[in-house]
Structures are given as C-alpha cells and as structure tokens.
Design an enzyme around this catalytic site. Structure first.
Site, PDB file in Angstrom:
ATOM      1  N   GLY A 123      78.864 -18.466 110.349  1.00 17.06           N
ATOM      2  CA  GLY A 123      78.834 -19.874 110.784  1.00 17.06           C
ATOM      3  C   GLY A 123      78.794 -20.798 109.577  1.00 17.06           C
ATOM      4  CG  ASP A 124      75.582 -20.622 107.028  1.00 16.00           C
ATOM      5  OD1 ASP A 124      75.315 -21.500 107.875  1.00 16.00           O
ATOM      6  OD2 ASP A 124      74.791 -19.716 106.715  1.00 16.00           O
ATOM      7  CG  ASN A 178      74.757 -20.608 117.415  1.00 12.85           C
ATOM      8  OD1 ASN A 178      74.067 -21.142 118.308  1.00 12.85           O
ATOM      9  ND2 ASN A 178      74.248 -19.740 116.577  1.00 12.85           N
TER      10      ASN A 178
HETATM   11  O1  RIB Z   1      73.180 -18.630 108.613  1.00 16.75           O
HETATM   12  C1  RIB Z   1      72.716 -17.495 107.934  1.00 16.75           C
HETATM   13  C2  RIB Z   1      71.560 -17.848 107.090  1.00 16.75           C
HETATM   14  O2  RIB Z   1      70.527 -18.312 107.932  1.00 16.75           O
HETATM   15  C3  RIB Z   1      70.968 -16.709 106.304  1.00 16.75           C
HETATM   16  O3  RIB Z   1      71.474 -16.633 105.006  1.00 16.75           O
HETATM   17  C4  RIB Z   1      69.467 -16.964 106.382  1.00 16.75           C
HETATM   18  O4  RIB Z   1      68.852 -17.129 105.162  1.00 16.75           O
HETATM   19  C5  RIB Z   1      69.325 -18.174 107.277  1.00 16.75           C
HETATM   20  O5  RIB Z   1      69.104 -19.328 106.566  1.00 16.75           O
END
Ligand code: RIB
Length: 301
Positions: free
Chosen positions: A252-253, A185
């Site tokens: 982002g995930d 990011n």
């Molecule tokens: O990207 C978000 C995540 O980052 C959260 O779920 C937290 O646990 C960290 O790992």
C-alpha cells in the site's frame, strides 16, 4: 517558487517480519520459518518509493538515538530520501512486528516509540520546506494532534495534502475536508464507513459516500483486486496486475509513493492510480518493504 518536492510527515519503523505457516492458536508456541529485519514505517516506505521513482523527497519524523534509528536513516538516505528533518530523540525507534503468511497476507502490530515523540516544533522547523513542496503525504502513525497541525500548516503553505488514513482512527471532519486526497484500504474504509467493504461493488458504493462526506478525492485500495478511485466525483475501478505475491508488507505504501510521483509529474489522480498499481505489483513479488520497491526503470520494464 518551483514546487518540485514531496514531503512525507510520518513514521519510521524497524520492521521484524516473521514468516509463519499459519497464525498461532491461543496459548500455542508456533515455530516460525524465517525472520527478516527491514526498514519500514508507512511514512518512510512512502518516501522511499517516491524517491526511488526519481522525485525529490523529504522526510519529517522522529527516530531514537539507537541502532534501529541509525539503520532507518541509512536505509532512507541510501534510496535518496533527504532526512535532515528527522529528529533523534530519547524514545526507542518505532517498530513493526509483522507476521507474514505464505500466501502473502500480513498481520501486524506497530509499536509507537519515537514516532509519538513528534512535536509541533518538528513541523514548524519544516515551514520553509513546505513552501517549496508540491505534495505533503501523511499517515496515522504519529500523534493525531501533530497530524492536524501538519495539515493546517501544509494548507497555509499552499501544498496539496494526501492523507493515508491508516491505521484507522477517528479524525475530525474539518481536517478530513482540508485534505485533497484520502487513501484507505478495504479494512480502513470499513471503519470510516461503518460498513463492510470487501469487493469492487461495495467499494464503489462506499467511495461515493466518503467523497460526499469529506468533499475530497478518495482512493480505496482492494489488495490484489485493485483500487477504486473517486476524482472530482467521477468513480473508476483500476484492476491490479496479476502476479505471484511473495510478501505484501509495504504494498500500500508503494502504491501511495507512486501516486505522489505521478501527481508531481502532472498525471490525473486516476492515471496516477494506474501507474501505482504497476509499482505495487512489483513490490509484492519481493521480500521486505523498502528494498522490494521498484525504481522507475523496473516499473517501465
Ligand atoms: O504499511 C506497512 C508498514 O506499516 C510497515 O513497514 C510497518 O512498519 C507499519 O508502519
């Protein structure tokens, strides 16, 4: 052998999200509005997003022999992630302590816990799985030496490697060069570039420098502005969809899991980023990390 799988090697965290009107001042006790307990961890979140979109996803990681560990395994399995390579260990399950403000911005501390009990043997046990894996996704919430070992093994087994270099930390150049795609990011990009990355212009400049130094494809995500992608040296800006964000944990995930899904389905990296911005736009409109991530039909709608 058909390579039809995504393998995520990384963290699983029990997230405590505290909704607060503003950040507390030094020495202040601030009353919070609400607490949300949710399944998180960058690794598990990315695995869940890819799985919710409909591809076979395997998780390699560690959780404790505690109730939080049970909760995280149940959550991942509920969304179709295969957890047979997640080891239970004597450390406490990792934890995310997340302060979330009303405008959707988040301030987080991560407790390493069981994620840092990961060992080379955990990667060795997944060797056969890696031979059937198209894409390995890694983050930086497990020990650095295990990540390096995982990158080596994944490349030996012929996998494509995507490293989400977050939280930012020094990584030997040789390992960065072994990755096919690196995602950061704007804050992490600033760390790796040792320069500010706050807008599209700075990201375009920075991404060219990173792509040249690491000899890989790079994505810099810019939150609600969008993302800049460098694919084979060609740089594009992907604007995000304008939505009313409720909470951005895991956005982002969600983006990374969706990139994985789209790559597995034969899309170019740049096209995959376009699809991924749709996914993360849905994610930020709901509370929590994994529960807020969309299924394929929701993205298509
Ligand atoms: O990207 C978000 C995540 O980052 C959260 O779920 C937290 O646990 C960290 O790992």
């Amino acid at each position: 052998m058909m390579r039809d799988k995504i393998t995520v090697i990384g963290s699983l965290n029990y997230d405590i999200v505290v909704k607060i009107p503003r950040l507390p001042k030094l020495g202040e006790n601030l009353l919070a509005d609400e607490t949300v307990f949710s399944a998180g961890g960058k690794g598990a979140n990315q695995a869940v997003q890819a799985s919710k979109l409909g591809v076979p996803v395997y998780m390699v990681g560690c959780v404790g022999e505690d109730a939080h560990g049970d909760f995280l395994l149940e959550a991942a399995e509920k969304y179709g992630v295969n957890t047979e390579y997640v080891r239970r260990c004597s450390e406490h399950t990792g934890m995310g302590l997340i302060n979330a403000l009303k405008d959707g911005s988040v301030f987080a501390s991560i407790v390493r816990g069981a994620n840092f009990a990961m060992a080379k043997e955990d990667i060795d046990k997944a060797q056969e799985l890696l031979k059937e894996t198209y894409l390995v996704i890694l983050q930086m919430e497990i020990p650095q030496e295990i990540n390096e070992y995982a990158i080596e093994k994944a490349k030996e087994c012929g996998c494509k490697v995507l490293l989400n270099a977050a939280p930012a930390a020094e990584i030997p150049l040789d390992y960065l060069k072994m990755c096919d795609i690196i995602v950061v990011n704007e804050v992490e990009a600033g760390f790796y570039l040792k320069a500010d990355v706050k807008n599209e212009e700075e990201a375009r400049k920075g991404i060219a420098a990173l792509a040249k130094a690491y000899e890989t494809d790079i994505i810099i995500t810019l939150g609600k502005a969008g993302a800049v992608v460098s694919e084979q040296g060609s740089v594009s800006f992907i604007p995000s969809h304008k939505v009313q964000a409720i909470e951005t944990t895991g956005a982002g995930d969600s983006f990374i899991g969706a990139v994985g899904y789209a790559l597995l389905n034969g899309q170019s990296l740049t096209k995959a980023c376009g699809f991924a911005t749709c996914c993360s736009a849905v994610t930020v409109c709901r509370l929590g990390a994994q529960d807020s991530m969309p299924f394929l039909r929701e993205v298509e709608q």
